[in-house]
Write a protein that holds these residues in place. Structure first.
Motif, PDB file in Angstrom:
ATOM      1  N   LEU A 306      37.750  51.058  46.680  1.00 57.21           N
ATOM      2  CA  LEU A 306      37.710  49.611  46.455  1.00 57.21           C
ATOM      3  C   LEU A 306      37.702  49.256  44.979  1.00 57.21           C
ATOM      4  O   LEU A 306      37.359  50.071  44.118  1.00 57.21           O
ATOM      5  CB  LEU A 306      36.487  49.009  47.144  1.00 57.21           C
ATOM      6  CG  LEU A 306      35.092  49.506  46.735  1.00 57.21           C
ATOM      7  CD1 LEU A 306      34.578  48.785  45.500  1.00 57.21           C
ATOM      8  CD2 LEU A 306      34.103  49.351  47.867  1.00 57.21           C
ATOM      9  N   ASN A 307      38.115  48.027  44.732  1.00 56.17           N
ATOM     10  CA  ASN A 307      37.980  47.430  43.409  1.00 56.17           C
ATOM     11  C   ASN A 307      36.892  46.367  43.503  1.00 56.17           C
ATOM     12  O   ASN A 307      37.106  45.315  44.116  1.00 56.17           O
ATOM     13  CB  ASN A 307      39.296  46.801  42.949  1.00 56.17           C
ATOM     14  CG  ASN A 307      39.225  46.288  41.521  1.00 56.17           C
ATOM     15  OD1 ASN A 307      38.155  45.947  41.023  1.00 56.17           O
ATOM     16  ND2 ASN A 307      40.353  46.231  40.844  1.00 56.17           N
ATOM     17  N   PRO A 308      35.720  46.611  42.923  1.00 55.65           N
ATOM     18  CA  PRO A 308      34.594  45.694  43.129  1.00 55.65           C
ATOM     19  C   PRO A 308      34.752  44.332  42.483  1.00 55.65           C
ATOM     20  O   PRO A 308      33.970  43.424  42.776  1.00 55.65           O
ATOM     21  CB  PRO A 308      33.412  46.461  42.529  1.00 55.65           C
ATOM     22  CG  PRO A 308      34.019  47.390  41.538  1.00 55.65           C
ATOM     23  CD  PRO A 308      35.347  47.772  42.100  1.00 55.65           C
ATOM     24  N   ILE A 309      35.746  44.165  41.611  1.00 58.00           N
ATOM     25  CA  ILE A 309      35.917  42.843  41.002  1.00 58.00           C
ATOM     26  C   ILE A 309      36.969  42.009  41.734  1.00 58.00           C
ATOM     27  O   ILE A 309      37.311  40.925  41.276  1.00 58.00           O
ATOM     28  CB  ILE A 309      36.243  42.927  39.500  1.00 58.00           C
ATOM     29  CG1 ILE A 309      37.615  43.551  39.251  1.00 58.00           C
ATOM     30  CG2 ILE A 309      35.156  43.705  38.769  1.00 58.00           C
ATOM     31  CD1 ILE A 309      38.071  43.427  37.800  1.00 58.00           C
ATOM     32  N   SER A 310      37.482  42.508  42.855  1.00 61.20           N
ATOM     33  CA  SER A 310      38.388  41.703  43.678  1.00 61.20           C
ATOM     34  C   SER A 310      37.547  40.695  44.450  1.00 61.20           C
ATOM     35  O   SER A 310      36.989  41.003  45.499  1.00 61.20           O
ATOM     36  CB  SER A 310      39.162  42.601  44.646  1.00 61.20           C
ATOM     37  OG  SER A 310      40.029  43.462  43.960  1.00 61.20           O
ATOM     38  N   MET A 323      31.954  39.725  44.873  1.00 65.48           N
ATOM     39  CA  MET A 323      31.598  40.754  43.912  1.00 65.48           C
ATOM     40  C   MET A 323      30.528  41.711  44.431  1.00 65.48           C
ATOM     41  O   MET A 323      30.353  42.798  43.896  1.00 65.48           O
ATOM     42  CB  MET A 323      31.107  40.114  42.610  1.00 65.48           C
ATOM     43  CG  MET A 323      32.159  39.373  41.835  1.00 65.48           C
ATOM     44  SD  MET A 323      33.274  40.454  40.917  1.00 65.48           S
ATOM     45  CE  MET A 323      32.319  40.761  39.432  1.00 65.48           C
ATOM     46  N   GLU A 324      29.806  41.323  45.456  1.00 66.71           N
ATOM     47  CA  GLU A 324      28.747  42.168  46.013  1.00 66.71           C
ATOM     48  C   GLU A 324      29.266  43.150  47.075  1.00 66.71           C
ATOM     49  O   GLU A 324      28.482  43.850  47.729  1.00 66.71           O
ATOM     50  CB  GLU A 324      27.640  41.302  46.622  1.00 66.71           C
ATOM     51  CG  GLU A 324      26.848  40.501  45.606  1.00 66.71           C
ATOM     52  CD  GLU A 324      27.557  39.229  45.153  1.00 66.71           C
ATOM     53  OE1 GLU A 324      27.082  38.593  44.194  1.00 66.71           O
ATOM     54  OE2 GLU A 324      28.600  38.874  45.762  1.00 66.71           O
ATOM     55  N   ASN A 325      30.577  43.226  47.248  1.00 61.63           N
ATOM     56  CA  ASN A 325      31.143  44.079  48.286  1.00 61.63           C
ATOM     57  C   ASN A 325      30.720  45.538  48.121  1.00 61.63           C
ATOM     58  O   ASN A 325      30.279  46.188  49.081  1.00 61.63           O
ATOM     59  CB  ASN A 325      32.671  43.971  48.271  1.00 61.63           C
ATOM     60  CG  ASN A 325      33.333  44.653  49.456  1.00 61.63           C
ATOM     61  OD1 ASN A 325      32.803  44.671  50.563  1.00 61.63           O
ATOM     62  ND2 ASN A 325      34.506  45.224  49.221  1.00 61.63           N
ATOM     63  N   ALA A 358      30.122  46.128  39.114  1.00 62.41           N
ATOM     64  CA  ALA A 358      29.477  46.322  40.409  1.00 62.41           C
ATOM     65  C   ALA A 358      27.974  46.504  40.251  1.00 62.41           C
ATOM     66  O   ALA A 358      27.187  46.003  41.062  1.00 62.41           O
ATOM     67  CB  ALA A 358      30.085  47.536  41.118  1.00 62.41           C
ATOM     68  N   VAL A 359      27.569  47.202  39.188  1.00 59.86           N
ATOM     69  CA  VAL A 359      26.131  47.369  38.917  1.00 59.86           C
ATOM     70  C   VAL A 359      25.489  46.017  38.654  1.00 59.86           C
ATOM     71  O   VAL A 359      24.380  45.728  39.133  1.00 59.86           O
ATOM     72  CB  VAL A 359      25.916  48.325  37.733  1.00 59.86           C
ATOM     73  CG1 VAL A 359      24.448  48.330  37.295  1.00 59.86           C
ATOM     74  CG2 VAL A 359      26.351  49.743  38.092  1.00 59.86           C
ATOM     75  N   SER A 360      26.187  45.154  37.930  1.00 60.09           N
ATOM     76  CA  SER A 360      25.630  43.832  37.636  1.00 60.09           C
ATOM     77  C   SER A 360      25.543  42.962  38.884  1.00 60.09           C
ATOM     78  O   SER A 360      24.886  41.915  38.857  1.00 60.09           O
ATOM     79  CB  SER A 360      26.465  43.125  36.559  1.00 60.09           C
ATOM     80  OG  SER A 360      27.723  42.717  37.067  1.00 60.09           O
ATOM     81  N   HIS A 361      26.197  43.392  39.953  1.00 62.47           N
ATOM     82  CA  HIS A 361      26.145  42.638  41.213  1.00 62.47           C
ATOM     83  C   HIS A 361      25.485  43.452  42.318  1.00 62.47           C
ATOM     84  O   HIS A 361      25.837  43.319  43.505  1.00 62.47           O
ATOM     85  CB  HIS A 361      27.544  42.191  41.629  1.00 62.47           C
ATOM     86  CG  HIS A 361      28.083  41.081  40.782  1.00 62.47           C
ATOM     87  ND1 HIS A 361      28.667  41.303  39.548  1.00 62.47           N
ATOM     88  CD2 HIS A 361      28.106  39.727  40.970  1.00 62.47           C
ATOM     89  CE1 HIS A 361      29.032  40.141  39.024  1.00 62.47           C
ATOM     90  NE2 HIS A 361      28.704  39.170  39.858  1.00 62.47           N
ATOM     91  N   GLY A 362      24.537  44.289  41.936  1.00 67.76           N
ATOM     92  CA  GLY A 362      23.668  44.896  42.929  1.00 67.76           C
ATOM     93  C   GLY A 362      23.874  46.358  43.254  1.00 67.76           C
ATOM     94  O   GLY A 362      23.045  46.952  43.950  1.00 67.76           O
TER      95      GLY A 362
END
Length: 446
Positions: A306-310, A323-325, A358-362
């Motif tokens: 996955l691309n976490p910023i999609s 972003m929390e995916n 992704a770290v910044s979103h959990g």
């Protein structure tokens, strides 16, 4: 200077003859070591004969070349997944793109490993982003990157009952070391589009694709049981070529994973159902709405690329992208691997930025590091062989000036298979060639 001369010079500067396997012993001492599964403060990593021979808190062995990494971070080389590295140079120039087979005579048997270019300008750029291995995948109409033209997309019925577009071909693993031998392992996974892209290939409806897919697997199993009859033309007509049928046998029997490009939560559920009914092994690619069905993905033991910023609802397949995916999938117990941007070729190096986001979103920090290193190796059946700092693993090690997930951190040394790599690339060579002295502030400099 003519452009051809400049390109030839850059190639010569970046990629001479293949270097010999490292014979010297290298000890990296005093750094903060991210092994991929744990952290060692002020540790020592020893490389010899292309492998990591030890990691811990011990001293450097006698006779080793010692690199002082005090105040720095030592990490495994990152693994680019869903990548086009080595398979394409300029996406819009078709002659340089060996990731996509648009012919209607070959599909599942298409093997990207035969088109890899070890002298590609994209490799040193990605390497400077800490990437030392890549999973190179063929492109298809639903690919996440590259230039895929609508006029190249075959429709159902072109060339027979089964359009070859149901399968894009087979992926390969490469290393990004300097030299002519970059292939690590060919044919590590089959690739297929699902969702809107797969439906378009099958004639326009998702249901049509699933029926065609199941019929294809049925034919593959029929062929596998009756090869002798096939050879003497004693078997009914089959929709795929012999090469494609042979390539799909390991998929049909569950030995070779199928990378499924899919985005919508309902499509993910149907793909999981298909895998369960057919007994095949799958890897989800994309899964922007995966968080909605994270428990089902985890229960099926299916990994996700996955691309976490999609996170933008750019179409009806990703209405619930967020972003929390990555964090949600990881919390549910799904094994995830984080991709770069735009096909993970020219922007493959941005995978570490995506992990930081992704770290910044959990997403826990250690999980983000794992998603760049040990998880990709595990997903593609190479656990313990690369993607971690552990005895016996490939000597793919990067020394960073700071936290590798921080954009300002840069590598001060990169090793691939125990061989130290040059910290240069064609963009840097061009920068240095045309850099002009100026008194203007940095934003105005060439």
């Amino acid at each position: 200077m003519r452009l051809s001369h400049m390109i030839a010079g850059a190639v010569a500067a970046l990629s001479m003859a293949a270097p010999a396997v490292a014979q010297e012993t290298v000890a990296i001492v005093g750094g903060r070591i991210l092994t991929g599964t744990s952290v060692i403060e002020s540790g020592t990593v020893v490389l010899r004969d292309g492998k990591i021979v030890s990691v811990g808190s011990g001293a450097a062995p006698a006779g080793a070349r010692v690199i002082n990494a005090a105040g720095k971070t030592v990490a495994p080389g990152f693994v680019a997944v869903d990548s086009g590295l080595g398979g394409t140079e300029v996406g819009s120039v078709r002659g340089t793109n060996d990731l996509r087979n648009s012919a209607n005579t070959l599909s599942a048997a298409f093997d990207v490993s035969y088109g890899l270019d070890p002298w590609s300008f994209t490799l040193p750029v990605a390497r400077l982003g800490g990437i030392t291995r890549a999973v190179v995948v063929p492109q298809h109409p639903g690919s996440s990157g590259g230039h895929v033209h609508e006029e190249d997309t075959a429709g159902a019925g072109d060339g027979g009952f089964q359009t070859p577009g149901l399968f894009a071909g087979q992926a390969a693993i490469i290393n990004l070391g300097q030299g002519s031998d970059i292939l690590v392992k060919p044919r590590v996974a089959m690739v297929a589009p699902f969702g809107e892209a797969g439906a378009a290939v099958a004639g326009g409806a998702r249901g049509a694709q699933f029926v065609l897919f199941k019929e294809t697997l049925s034919e593959v199993r029929l062929y596998a049981r009756n090869k002798s009859a096939y050879e003497r033309a004693g078997l009914r007509n089959l929709s795929l070529s012999r090469a494609d049928l042979e390539a799909l046998i390991p998929v049909a029997n569950g030995a070779l994973p199928l990378i499924v490009t899919v985005h919508r939560a309902s499509d993910i559920q149907q793909v999981l159902r298909l895998a369960r009914e057919e007994g095949i092994k799958i890897i989800l690619d994309g899964a922007e709405e995966g968080w909605l069905v994270a428990g089902e993905i985890a229960a099926a033991n299916v990994p996700v690329l996955l691309n976490p910023i999609s996170n933008l609802p750019s179409d009806f397949e990703v209405r619930a992208a967020r972003m929390e995916n990555a964090a949600a999938l990881n919390a549910a117990g799904v094994v995830i691997a984080i991709k770069g941007n735009e096909g993970s070729t020219h922007r493959a190096r941005e995978a570490r930025y995506n992990a930081g986001n992704a770290v910044s979103h959990g997403l826990p920090y250690n999980a983000a590091i794992a998603a760049l290193t040990v998880n990709p190796a595990r997903i593609f059946g190479m656990a313990g062989q690369f993607g971690q700092i552990a005895p016996g693993a490939a000597g793919d090690v990067v020394i960073w000036s700071g936290d590798p997930l921080e954009p300002l951190s840069q590598p001060s040394a990169i090793f691939v298979n125990g061989v130290e790599q040059p910290l240069t690339s064609r963009p840097l060579l061009l920068r240095d060639r045309y850099l002009q002295p100026t008194t203007m502030p940095p934003a105005y400099r060439n």
